[in-house]
Design a protein around this motif. Structure first.
Motif, PDB file in Angstrom:
ATOM      1  N   ARG A  11       6.849   1.604  -6.419  1.00 48.28           N
ATOM      2  CA  ARG A  11       5.985   1.778  -5.864  1.00 48.28           C
ATOM      3  C   ARG A  11       5.309   0.720  -4.744  1.00 48.28           C
ATOM      4  O   ARG A  11       5.187  -1.003  -5.902  1.00 48.28           O
ATOM      5  CB  ARG A  11       5.024   2.560  -6.583  1.00 48.28           C
ATOM      6  CG  ARG A  11       4.392   2.031  -7.544  1.00 48.28           C
ATOM      7  CD  ARG A  11       3.383   3.260  -8.048  1.00 48.28           C
ATOM      8  NE  ARG A  11       2.699   3.088  -9.249  1.00 48.28           N
ATOM      9  CZ  ARG A  11       1.803   2.313  -9.526  1.00 48.28           C
ATOM     10  NH1 ARG A  11       0.776   1.884  -8.289  1.00 48.28           N
ATOM     11  NH2 ARG A  11       1.337   2.316 -10.740  1.00 48.28           N
ATOM     12  N   LEU A  50       1.641  -1.736  -3.270  1.00 52.77           N
ATOM     13  CA  LEU A  50       0.435  -1.976  -4.763  1.00 52.77           C
ATOM     14  C   LEU A  50       1.116  -1.165  -6.413  1.00 52.77           C
ATOM     15  O   LEU A  50      -0.063  -0.694  -5.943  1.00 52.77           O
ATOM     16  CB  LEU A  50      -0.819  -1.252  -3.980  1.00 52.77           C
ATOM     17  CG  LEU A  50      -1.026  -1.507  -2.034  1.00 52.77           C
ATOM     18  CD1 LEU A  50      -1.872  -0.668  -2.722  1.00 52.77           C
ATOM     19  CD2 LEU A  50      -1.725  -2.892  -2.240  1.00 52.77           C
ATOM     20  N   GLU A  97      -2.094  -0.830  -7.911  1.00 57.21           N
ATOM     21  CA  GLU A  97      -2.839   0.710  -8.017  1.00 57.21           C
ATOM     22  C   GLU A  97      -2.717   1.958  -8.699  1.00 57.21           C
ATOM     23  O   GLU A  97      -1.841   2.063  -8.966  1.00 57.21           O
ATOM     24  CB  GLU A  97      -3.022   1.107  -6.221  1.00 57.21           C
ATOM     25  CG  GLU A  97      -3.789  -0.527  -5.061  1.00 57.21           C
ATOM     26  CD  GLU A  97      -4.718  -1.206  -5.714  1.00 57.21           C
ATOM     27  OE1 GLU A  97      -5.402  -0.197  -6.597  1.00 57.21           O
ATOM     28  OE2 GLU A  97      -5.119  -2.516  -6.064  1.00 57.21           O
ATOM     29  N   SER A 137      -1.080   4.462  -4.708  1.00 56.53           N
ATOM     30  CA  SER A 137       0.251   4.159  -4.355  1.00 56.53           C
ATOM     31  C   SER A 137       0.804   5.021  -3.570  1.00 56.53           C
ATOM     32  O   SER A 137       1.241   4.567  -1.982  1.00 56.53           O
ATOM     33  CB  SER A 137       1.203   3.925  -5.613  1.00 56.53           C
ATOM     34  OG  SER A 137       0.507   1.869  -5.464  1.00 56.53           O
TER      35      SER A 137
END
Length: 324
Positions: A68, A70, A73, A78
């Motif tokens: 995924r 980021l 996060e 995300s």
């Protein structure tokens, strides 16, 4: 006292050394817009530049090795960022590793695995796969200091290294690598050395932002991290589609999400993807810094109509979305 900038981390891609590529430092030197920008790396820099150049008018393909965007996060954040990217017309390939590169400017070809496309072609290439500290050219061996395998120096809570009268701050000391943490590092070292004050990084609450659309603002533990740490987790959520001010300004992408400890009502984390997320998260930063609880934040009256109502509602507050 030691301080050093970092350099772009160059991934192990066969043929990359023979292909023209850009970094976050050099891409803005372009005077002609890329027709199709290939972005390798789906972290902060990769996402920000991908969306920026898409809005300039370039076709953009964003290639991320992790599953995924980021990945540091919260997964819900995300997902919201990916939705924003695809809504803008960016091709997002996750779980995809680039293994080879060939071509010249105007015709760059990447060989990749893990996606439906074995070969990806574009006009320009941006490498956005992280940063490496420049600790290997500071002469640390003369101080008897040895960086860790990632190039960072070990420091204590006052940012002292193992060498006498040597401190390391900013990106060199690892941990959160942001301008605002480096500034706080400098304040800690200054007050320790010149003011004889007892300042440390212990218990420091460090927020951060990612300047995409939706804009990310986050602090503390994500939901998976909190559960992995053994907390009995309470989650509060408010989508911006249910926030009147967000509707009024025509920007309803994203959400506010709280992660709290069910046993103590302590706020463990706050994660925002949405309009002005980098500002809104400071409500949670102040609450966590002062020890205000999840319930207290919910009880705080918020002005209507404001984006901050989303924070109050996510905490279970009195402001409810229309129809709720």
């Amino acid at each position: 006292m030691l301080s050093a900038p970092t350099r772009i981390t160059i991934p192990a891609i066969d043929g990359l050394d023979t292909v023209p590529y850009f970094t976050s430092r050099t891409l803005l030197d372009l005077t002609d817009l890329p027709s199709h920008l290939l972005v390798v790396g789906g972290g902060y820099v990769g996402c920000e530049f991908a969306q920026m150049f898409r809005r300039f008018g370039s076709e953009v393909t964003l290639i991320q090795r992790a599953d995924r965007l980021l990945p540091g996060e919260d997964p819900d954040i995300s997902a919201a960022v990916r939705e924003g990217m695809t809504a803008d017309g960016i091709t997002v390939l996750t779980g995809t590793t680039c293994t080879a590169a060939t071509g010249t400017t105007g015709n760059i070809r990447l060989g990749c695995t893990g996606s439906e496309a074995d070969d990806i072609t574009g006009s320009h290439l941006l490498i956005a796969t992280g940063r490496t500290p420049n600790s290997d050219n500071l002469g640390l061996e003369y101080l008897g200091l040895e960086p860790d395998p990632q190039g960072f120096l070990t420091v204590d809570a006052s940012l002292r290294t193992d060498a006498e009268n040597v401190w390391a701050l900013g990106d060199l000391r690892g941990g959160p690598m942001f301008t605002h943490t480096a500034r706080d590092d400098a304040d800690i070292v200054y007050r320790t050395i010149f003011r004889s004050q007892d300042r440390t990084t212990t218990g420091r609450i460090v927020p951060h932002a990612v300047f995409t659309d939706p804009e990310v603002g986050a602090v503390g533990l994500t939901e998976p991290a909190a559960r992995a740490a053994g907390y009995d987790v309470v989650v509060g959520r408010q989508d911006f589609t249910g926030v009147v001010k967000a509707r009024a300004i025509g920007n309803t992408r994203g959400l506010v999400k709280f992660v709290a400890d069910a046993a103590t009502d302590r706020i463990l984390g706050c994660h925002i993807a949405g309009p002005d997320g980098g500002n809104l998260v400071h409500e949670a930063v102040i609450a966590m810094t002062t020890g205000a609880t999840y319930t207290q934040l919910a009880q705080a009256i918020h002005i209507h109509p404001t984006l901050a109502e989303a924070v109050n509602t996510a905490a279970g507050g009195v402001h409810r979305e229309i129809g709720a």
